[in-house]
Design a protein around this motif. Sequence first.
Motif, PDB file in Angstrom:
ATOM      1  N   TYR A 144     -76.559  -6.538  48.224  1.00 18.27           N
ATOM      2  CA  TYR A 144     -75.099  -6.547  48.343  1.00 18.27           C
ATOM      3  C   TYR A 144     -74.588  -5.201  48.847  1.00 18.27           C
ATOM      4  O   TYR A 144     -73.704  -5.148  49.721  1.00 18.27           O
ATOM      5  CB  TYR A 144     -74.469  -6.871  46.981  1.00 18.27           C
ATOM      6  N   LYS A 145     -75.122  -4.105  48.320  1.00 10.30           N
ATOM      7  CA  LYS A 145     -74.630  -2.790  48.726  1.00 10.30           C
ATOM      8  C   LYS A 145     -74.934  -2.516  50.196  1.00 10.30           C
ATOM      9  O   LYS A 145     -74.093  -1.970  50.925  1.00 10.30           O
ATOM     10  CB  LYS A 145     -75.226  -1.698  47.849  1.00 10.30           C
ATOM     11  N   ASP A 220     -94.539  -6.720  31.744  1.00 11.79           N
ATOM     12  CA  ASP A 220     -93.282  -6.539  31.002  1.00 11.79           C
ATOM     13  C   ASP A 220     -92.185  -5.939  31.888  1.00 11.79           C
ATOM     14  O   ASP A 220     -91.488  -4.995  31.501  1.00 11.79           O
ATOM     15  CB  ASP A 220     -93.489  -5.650  29.771  1.00 11.79           C
ATOM     16  N   MET A 221     -92.024  -6.514  33.093  1.00 12.52           N
ATOM     17  CA  MET A 221     -91.018  -6.005  34.017  1.00 12.52           C
ATOM     18  C   MET A 221     -89.627  -6.528  33.640  1.00 12.52           C
ATOM     19  O   MET A 221     -89.474  -7.674  33.240  1.00 12.52           O
ATOM     20  CB  MET A 221     -91.338  -6.428  35.452  1.00 12.52           C
ATOM     21  N   THR A 222     -88.635  -5.662  33.771  1.00 13.81           N
ATOM     22  CA  THR A 222     -87.240  -6.053  33.582  1.00 13.81           C
ATOM     23  C   THR A 222     -86.403  -5.450  34.702  1.00 13.81           C
ATOM     24  O   THR A 222     -86.744  -4.403  35.259  1.00 13.81           O
ATOM     25  CB  THR A 222     -86.678  -5.572  32.228  1.00 13.81           C
ATOM     26  N   VAL A 223     -85.290  -6.122  35.021  1.00 11.67           N
ATOM     27  CA  VAL A 223     -84.356  -5.601  36.017  1.00 11.67           C
ATOM     28  C   VAL A 223     -82.945  -5.746  35.483  1.00 11.67           C
ATOM     29  O   VAL A 223     -82.565  -6.792  34.954  1.00 11.67           O
ATOM     30  CB  VAL A 223     -84.526  -6.318  37.383  1.00 11.67           C
ATOM     31  N   THR A 224     -82.179  -4.669  35.573  1.00 15.69           N
ATOM     32  CA  THR A 224     -80.780  -4.652  35.172  1.00 15.69           C
ATOM     33  C   THR A 224     -79.963  -4.061  36.313  1.00 15.69           C
ATOM     34  O   THR A 224     -80.505  -3.740  37.373  1.00 15.69           O
ATOM     35  CB  THR A 224     -80.584  -3.839  33.876  1.00 15.69           C
ATOM     36  N   ALA A 225     -78.668  -3.898  36.103  1.00 18.44           N
ATOM     37  CA  ALA A 225     -77.811  -3.470  37.212  1.00 18.44           C
ATOM     38  C   ALA A 225     -76.758  -2.472  36.760  1.00 18.44           C
ATOM     39  O   ALA A 225     -76.215  -2.563  35.653  1.00 18.44           O
ATOM     40  CB  ALA A 225     -77.128  -4.680  37.847  1.00 18.44           C
ATOM     41  N   ASP A 226     -76.507  -1.507  37.629  1.00 20.09           N
ATOM     42  CA  ASP A 226     -75.345  -0.630  37.544  1.00 20.09           C
ATOM     43  C   ASP A 226     -75.202   0.071  36.191  1.00 20.09           C
ATOM     44  O   ASP A 226     -74.126   0.089  35.594  1.00 20.09           O
ATOM     45  CB  ASP A 226     -74.071  -1.419  37.871  1.00 20.09           C
ATOM     46  N   PHE A 227     -76.310   0.647  35.700  1.00 21.73           N
ATOM     47  CA  PHE A 227     -76.340   1.433  34.467  1.00 21.73           C
ATOM     48  C   PHE A 227     -75.998   0.618  33.224  1.00 21.73           C
ATOM     49  O   PHE A 227     -75.577   1.183  32.206  1.00 21.73           O
ATOM     50  CB  PHE A 227     -75.383   2.641  34.558  1.00 21.73           C
ATOM     51  N   THR A 228     -76.158  -0.692  33.281  1.00 15.89           N
ATOM     52  CA  THR A 228     -75.912  -1.534  32.110  1.00 15.89           C
ATOM     53  C   THR A 228     -77.218  -2.182  31.682  1.00 15.89           C
ATOM     54  O   THR A 228     -78.249  -2.042  32.331  1.00 15.89           O
ATOM     55  CB  THR A 228     -74.886  -2.636  32.422  1.00 15.89           C
ATOM     56  N   ASP A 229     -77.159  -2.923  30.588  1.00 15.43           N
ATOM     57  CA  ASP A 229     -78.301  -3.717  30.135  1.00 15.43           C
ATOM     58  C   ASP A 229     -78.219  -5.143  30.641  1.00 15.43           C
ATOM     59  O   ASP A 229     -78.997  -6.003  30.218  1.00 15.43           O
ATOM     60  CB  ASP A 229     -78.363  -3.718  28.601  1.00 15.43           C
ATOM     61  N   PRO A 231     -78.289  -8.301  33.474  1.00 14.25           N
ATOM     62  CA  PRO A 231     -79.023  -8.650  34.694  1.00 14.25           C
ATOM     63  C   PRO A 231     -78.125  -8.519  35.915  1.00 14.25           C
ATOM     64  O   PRO A 231     -76.884  -8.508  35.800  1.00 14.25           O
ATOM     65  CB  PRO A 231     -79.441 -10.107  34.451  1.00 14.25           C
ATOM     66  N   PRO A 232     -78.698  -8.431  37.103  1.00 12.08           N
ATOM     67  CA  PRO A 232     -77.886  -8.280  38.313  1.00 12.08           C
ATOM     68  C   PRO A 232     -76.958  -9.470  38.540  1.00 12.08           C
ATOM     69  O   PRO A 232     -77.314 -10.625  38.272  1.00 12.08           O
ATOM     70  CB  PRO A 232     -78.926  -8.185  39.431  1.00 12.08           C
ATOM     71  N   LEU A 239     -79.788  -1.605  41.457  1.00  8.20           N
ATOM     72  CA  LEU A 239     -80.706  -2.353  40.614  1.00  8.20           C
ATOM     73  C   LEU A 239     -81.674  -1.388  39.925  1.00  8.20           C
ATOM     74  O   LEU A 239     -82.226  -0.496  40.573  1.00  8.20           O
ATOM     75  CB  LEU A 239     -81.494  -3.359  41.447  1.00  8.20           C
ATOM     76  N   PHE A 240     -81.882  -1.589  38.628  1.00 13.58           N
ATOM     77  CA  PHE A 240     -82.728  -0.728  37.814  1.00 13.58           C
ATOM     78  C   PHE A 240     -83.924  -1.523  37.296  1.00 13.58           C
ATOM     79  O   PHE A 240     -83.758  -2.592  36.711  1.00 13.58           O
ATOM     80  CB  PHE A 240     -81.937  -0.171  36.629  1.00 13.58           C
ATOM     81  N   PHE A 241     -85.112  -0.971  37.495  1.00 10.06           N
ATOM     82  CA  PHE A 241     -86.343  -1.655  37.123  1.00 10.06           C
ATOM     83  C   PHE A 241     -87.120  -0.838  36.099  1.00 10.06           C
ATOM     84  O   PHE A 241     -87.160   0.390  36.155  1.00 10.06           O
ATOM     85  CB  PHE A 241     -87.234  -1.865  38.353  1.00 10.06           C
TER      86      PHE A 241
END
Length: 248
Positions: A144-145, A220-229, A231-232, A239-241
């Motif tokens: 998106y960015k 045990d991979m996880t992905v979050t977004a924009d400094f939050t807990d 999901p995108p 995106l944070f992994f």
Amino acid sequence: MAYSHMAAVYDRLMADTPYDKWLDWVENNFRQGNRQPQSVLDLGCGTGAVAIPLAKRGYRVTGVDLSADMLAIAYDKMRAAQVHVAWAEQDMRELEAAPADAVISLCDSLSYLTEEEDVQQTFRRVFDHLQPGGVFLFDVHSPYKILHVFGDETFTYQDDEVSYIWQCFCDPLRLEVEHQLTFFLRQPNGLYERVEEEHWQRAYQPIQLLRWLGEAGFVDMTVTADFTDLPPATDSERLFFRAYRPGD
């Protein structure tokens, strides 16, 4: 992509960057693991904006960057802060360092890898340089960015010491953006020098990155977004992994 002209003004241009949010995110994730990391590899460390504060907090940090100019500035900042960080001028795709408890790559450094094979190779190198049970933390620009924030936009900045014109040219099929940067840098004689740089960044779909992490051996991979807990979402910009190397 190695910064050259931009290195001299990078910290000035990034003065409002919320590095404290990255530091909090890193340490929050460190606490969620089975053990607290002691040694950290910081890939794409730039001028040490995260590496140096981590060293101040007691971590043994090695900062890795492709740009000798950025590392020279980081070294001076480290000495001023009276802490120790080991610095290495390396391409993250060819990482060679002592294994660490954690590897981080922040501020969209991995977005500079514009070929799928380069991302996959980097993930393999990171895996090989993590201690068993170690954690890999990174963030990247979202699709998106690339498409809707950078797009084909032009950005400008001006003050008495440095000004720039930043033009973006987006390839929507590759989710890639070319940044064409023209800087006007004030010289000691009061005149301005014009310098130019080009940078390329590419986004990948989260599912692709998760698959490549798994293929490299991570679990045990996880992905979050924009400094939050959280999901995108469709309009998330960063995106944070988090991924782990299996323990013994």
